[in-house]
Design an enzyme around this catalytic site. Structure first.
Site, PDB file in Angstrom:
ATOM      1  N   SER A  75       0.845  -1.190   0.000  1.00 24.99           N
ATOM      2  CA  SER A  75       0.000   0.000   0.000  1.00 24.99           C
ATOM      3  C   SER A  75       0.877   1.235   0.000  1.00 24.99           C
ATOM      4  CB  SER A  75      -0.901   0.013   1.232  1.00 24.99           C
ATOM      5  OG  SER A  75      -0.126   0.406   2.358  1.00 24.99           O
ATOM      6  N   LYS A  76       0.238   2.379  -0.017  1.00 18.90           N
ATOM      7  CA  LYS A  76       0.974   3.648  -0.092  1.00 18.90           C
ATOM      8  C   LYS A  76       1.996   3.791   1.034  1.00 18.90           C
ATOM      9  CE  LYS A  76      -2.106   6.519  -2.789  1.00 18.90           C
ATOM     10  NZ  LYS A  76      -3.552   6.496  -2.598  1.00 18.90           N
TER      11      LYS A  76
END
Ligand code: GLU
Length: 481
Positions: free
Chosen positions: A250-251
């Protein structure tokens, strides 16, 4: 053989999905299969044309193309699910008619309550309350203004066996898939698990290669196919891509959209090579492979069953490799926007000089965008002087060298630039790093960088003279008054 990639256009292309696309594409090339792009845009609130366009653009940037899709057409279209609603309606009518699906009038609130109640005792499963409504009951609900959903009647005690090319044999029982599930929402929009298998069948897809997050959806899809007597494709579920903490990428871990990788100056060849090789290794543990070599070696069975960890460092390294193997002519246009960002007016510089500067600087580039912080050393009239260089140039030890360098460039008759180092040695008595450190700082604004010979080659006499003058006036002269 027919393969497909079926993104939902709800944002930018995520690297996990890009990897799925790449693997499908490479397998299609390997087996000379058709490769189809299908847009799964039935989530009306989250889908957008803009997102679809960006996904297509990023796929093309990666070098992927398809023989059928929303933009190129094909005999099995339309290739956007939102344009296929009448097809899905025909199938839901068939299921209703055959009693394999039914209208469900439960409201959101009622379902929410059932869910809450279930949470107290265990896991939720739709109770089947509307399974056998009489015509009177249905009429009463309709009169109340309720809008029904359509639920699939999950057959009791049915076993679904998936011979997954990566995961191996996976067995599901219809008892464990959460009860009768909704296939058409009350607003008439059909749901993914229902239409994906219809489309795979109607588009003659033979192999579905996708992320393992869809493995648990597969039995539902197969039960629908059985109910409609549609063929079931072969499946291969790819282990998900994880961050180094083994959590879904994820980010938090770093950049996750292909779009951002492009903007940061990654090369599509590097991203493709890296993503294609995630989760398996080539012969001899070779890591840099041309696309044809990957195609020759890739096989679904080789792909790891368990998660592949995304190594940002390694991707950067690989990108640096591809930068070094590209031709300067190819690199120049890619670097131009970054040169402009660095304040360099590339129109006023000869192309030959630009190409040579890139050649000198590219060993220091892992990303195309790294040129932005380096190019000023060779291509600005006055580079940026970083903290270290400033401190050194202001120091007493450097003062003599700066003065003598300044003098060297202002002598009549003019000196030859090739004499600079020798003249400085004589006039300052300095040698080795005591000479080269401050000279490098003066000429480039930094203490590290390319060979001084190369720097002087690009700057020429006049370029060096300007820098010597600037440094003398800025760092030395004020202190001598
Ligand atoms: N639209 C789905 C997704 O983006 C595709 C699932 C599939 O490949 O069946 O996750």
């Amino acid at each position: 053989m027919r393969l497909r990639f079926a993104p939902s256009p709800t944002g930018f292309l995520h690297i996990g999905n890009a990897r799925t696309a790449i693997i499908n594409y490479l397998l299609a090339r390997k087996y000379r299969a058709d490769f189809i792009l299908r847009i799964e845009d039935t989530d009306m609130e989250r889908s957008s044309r803009q997102s679809e366009e960006s996904i297509l653009r990023d796929l093309r940037w990666l070098g992927i193309d398809w023989s059928e899709g929303p933009d190129v057409g094909g005999t099995f279209g339309p290739y956007r699910q939102s344009e296929r609603f009448d097809i899905y309606r025909r199938y839901s009518e068939q299921l209703l008619l055959e009693g394999k699906a039914y209208h469900c009038f439960c409201t959101q609130e009622e379902l929410e309550q059932m869910r809450k109640k279930a949470a107290e005792t265990g896991s939720y499963e739709y109770s089947g309350r509307c399974r056998n409504l009489s015509d009177d009951e249905k009429k009463r609900f309709l009169d109340e203004g309720r809008k029904p959903t359509i639920r699939f009647r999950v057959p009791d005690g049915e076993t679904v066996v998936i011979e997954d090319a990566i995961k191996g044999r996976v067995v599901f029982s219809s008892e464990n898939i959460g009860g009768d599930f909704i296939i058409v929402r009350s607003d008439g929009v059909p749901v993914y698990n229902y239409i994906v298998i219809i489309d795979d069948a109607l588009m003659n897809i033979t192999h579905v290669v996708r992320g393992e997050d869809h493995l648990s959806n597969t039995p539902k899809q197969i039960l629908i196919a059985r109910a409609l007597s549609l063929p079931v494709p072969k499946y291969a579920h790819l282990a998900l891509v994880m961050g180094n903490d083994r959590k879904k990428l994820s980010k938090r871990h770093g950049i996750t959209s292909v779009d951002m990788y492009r903007k940061e100056g990654y090369l599509p060849e590097a991203l493709l090579n890296y993503l294609a090789m995630l989760g398996w290794s080539a012969e001899g543990e070779k890591e840099i492979l041309a696309i044809d070599e990957i195609i020759a070696q890739i096989e679904l069975e080789k792909l790891a069953k368990s998660a592949a960890v995304f190594d940002f460092q390694k991707l950067r390294w690989m990108n640096g490799h591809y930068i070094r193997t590209k031709s300067l002519e190819e690199l120049l246009p890619l670097m131009l926007p970054f040169l402009a960002e660095a304040g360099i007016n590339t129109n006023s510089i000869e192309k030959r000089t630009l190409l040579r500067a890139i050649e000198i600087l590219r060993p220091y580039c892992e990303l195309i965008g790294d040129i932005k912080n380096l190019a000023g050393m060779l291509l600005l009239d006055v580079p940026e002087y970083d903290e270290e260089a400033q401190t050194l140039l202001r120091s007493d030890e450097a003062a003599l060298l700066v003065k003598e360098t300044f003098a060297f460039f202002n002598q009549e008759p003019q000196n030859e630039i090739t004499q600079l180092v020798n003249v400085l040695k004589v006039r300052t008595g300095l040698k080795g790093k005591n000479l080269f450190h401050p000279l490098r700082a003066l000429l480039t604004g930094r203490l590290k960088g390319p060979e001084l010979d190369q720097v002087m080659e690009i700057l020429g006499f006049e370029g060096c003279r300007k820098r010597a003058e600037y440094v003398y006036h800025r760092f030395v002269e004020p202190q001598t008054h």
